[in-house]
Scaffold this active site. Structure first.
Site, short mmCIF file in Angstrom:
data_model
loop_
_atom_site.label_atom_id
_atom_site.label_comp_id
_atom_site.label_asym_id
_atom_site.label_seq_id
_atom_site.Cartn_x
_atom_site.Cartn_y
_atom_site.Cartn_z
CB THR A 51 -0.89 0.01 1.26
OG1 THR A 51 -1.52 -1.25 1.37
CG2 THR A 51 -1.94 1.10 1.19
CG ASP A 86 -4.94 -4.32 0.05
OD1 ASP A 86 -3.97 -4.94 -0.44
OD2 ASP A 86 -5.08 -4.13 1.27
P1 ADP Z 1 1.04 -3.86 2.98
O1 ADP Z 1 0.16 -3.00 2.10
O2 ADP Z 1 2.02 -4.67 2.19
O3 ADP Z 1 0.27 -4.69 3.96
P2 ADP Z 1 1.82 -1.31 4.14
O4 ADP Z 1 2.19 -0.52 2.95
O5 ADP Z 1 0.49 -1.03 4.75
O6 ADP Z 1 1.96 -2.88 3.84
O7 ADP Z 1 2.99 -1.11 5.21
C1 ADP Z 1 2.77 -1.05 6.60
C2 ADP Z 1 3.57 0.04 7.23
O8 ADP Z 1 4.96 -0.29 7.17
C3 ADP Z 1 3.46 1.41 6.53
O9 ADP Z 1 2.47 2.20 7.11
C4 ADP Z 1 4.82 2.04 6.73
O10 ADP Z 1 4.84 2.74 7.96
C5 ADP Z 1 5.75 0.87 6.87
N1 ADP Z 1 6.52 0.59 5.64
C6 ADP Z 1 6.28 -0.40 4.75
N2 ADP Z 1 7.21 -0.43 3.79
C7 ADP Z 1 8.08 0.57 4.06
C8 ADP Z 1 9.29 1.03 3.43
N3 ADP Z 1 9.79 0.43 2.35
N4 ADP Z 1 9.93 2.09 3.99
C9 ADP Z 1 9.44 2.68 5.12
N5 ADP Z 1 8.32 2.27 5.76
C10 ADP Z 1 7.64 1.24 5.26
#
Ligand code: ADP
Length: 339
Positions: free
Chosen positions: A69, A113
């Site tokens: 995300t 998503d």
């Molecule tokens: P997913 O969509 O894969 O479940 P998210 O994008 O919601 O994961 O990530 C969760 C949290 O982790 C984000 O809100 C952010 O704070 C942190 N995060 C994820 N990837 C990164 C990154 N590459 N650099 C910095 N923070 C990150």
């Protein structure tokens, strides 16, 4: 976006969404530790800008909390495109999808998503939209049935899934580029923790960062949430300084043991031990530990497998010899060892 899981390591519920939003990377420069994902993406952006075309459709796959995300949001900012976010479960009828697609502005990034949860019927409507920016929509039935063709503004679909295997090959083949999110290195997690600590205005000592990164299971979301728990203790007891002792207290409170196992992990391992060395299917395992099957498959199990404590076999889940050792139990004799 929030996952449907009931268990995520190091976590409690209240305020988590706002907390995550506050720490979300704002652009590519803040999206840390995934150069291998960013480089091809940056190339695609430059090439499509030179051709004055919208970016090709993108598929993001990987475990929850790895930044799918976040990257979609950073990408929209990077290319200055409007972003529309929805999810597979929210698009349960073709009507919902048509409603969204027909209102997209040119060049919008449409983030879906949990795209593996789109019903097949809805998925098929999406094909024409992805291929030709057109949807063919039948309304009324029988002799009154009419076919309506709707032209859409060019858009980029960003589909995200934790269960790549559940996507059909025709669907998967419609994405121009596939980004596979892998667990992060401890150095990358340490950098993410340091950035979060700065944003939260807490002092995070280097050795405390290392211990938090080691226990974050390769996942930024878990790293940030462990930090949040440590911050609570630091605020109350240590003048906002997170040091090794504060992290140790945090782990005690969260019942994280010396191996990094939390209560739900132990429950899964114990359920497998109680099966006496016979493989347990996901459904039975879910019932035995009182967790949703998705939570076990996407959140608990991947880390236990990476730790070498559990293995997946065609018959079901089994403890490995190290899994038995972790529980302090002798492994039952197998056919080979017994014979
Ligand atoms: P997913 O969509 O894969 O479940 P998210 O994008 O919601 O994961 O990530 C969760 C949290 O982790 C984000 O809100 C952010 O704070 C942190 N995060 C994820 N990837 C990164 C990154 N590459 N650099 C910095 N923070 C990150």
């Amino acid at each position: 976006m929030r996952q449907s899981s009931t268990f995520e390591p190091g976590i409690s519920e209240g305020g988590e969404i706002d907390f995550e939003r506050g720490l979300q990377p704002q652009d590519f420069s803040e999206f840390l530790g995934q150069k291998n994902l960013l480089e091809p993406l940056q190339l695609m952006i430059r090439a499509s800008a030179a051709r004055q075309e919208t970016l090709e459709h993108l598929l993001f796959t990987g475990l929850p909390g790895l930044g799918k995300t976040s990257l979609a949001m950073a990408l929209a900012k990077e290319i200055g495109a409007p972003l529309k976010m929805t999810s597979g479960p929210a698009l349960s009828r073709a009507k919902d999808l048509v409603g969204i697609l027909s209102q997209l502005e040119k060049g919008t990034l449409l983030f879906i998503d949990e795209i593996h949860r789109l019903p097949t019927e809805v998925e098929e409507y999406l094909y024409g939209a992805m291929d030709r920016f057109q949807i063919e929509w039948t309304f009324d039935a029988g002799v009154h049935a009419r076919l309506l063709k709707l032209d859409l503004k060019p858009f980029t679909l960003v589909g995200a899934t934790t269960r790549e295997a559940l996507l059909t090959p025709p669907f998967r083949s419609r994405f121009g580029h596939h980004l596979r999110f892998e667990p992060y290195s401890e150095e990358a997690l340490a950098a993410i923790l340091q950035r979060s600590a700065k944003l939260l205005r807490i002092h995070l000592e280097e050795d405390a960062t290392t211990v938090l990164a080691e226990h974050a299971r390769g996942t930024p979301r878990i790293a940030n949430r462990l930090l949040r728990r440590a911050r609570d203790i630091a605020q109350l007891e240590n003048d906002n300084r997170v040091n090794r002792a504060v992290v140790k207290r945090t782990f005690q409170l969260l019942e994280i043991d010396a191996r990094g196992l939390e209560r739900p992990d132990r429950r899964v391992l114990e359920a497998l031990a109680q099966a006496g060395g016979r493989p347990l299917g996901l459904k039975n395992l879910g019932v035995a530990v009182g967790e949703a099957e998705d939570t076990i498959a996407e959140v608990i199990e991947p880390w236990l497998i990476r730790q070498g404590l559990l293995m997946r076999t065609p018959q079901g889940r089994l403890l490995t010899p190290q899994g038995w050792v972790a529980l302090g139990l002798p492994a039952p004799a197998t056919d080979e060892t017994a014979g």
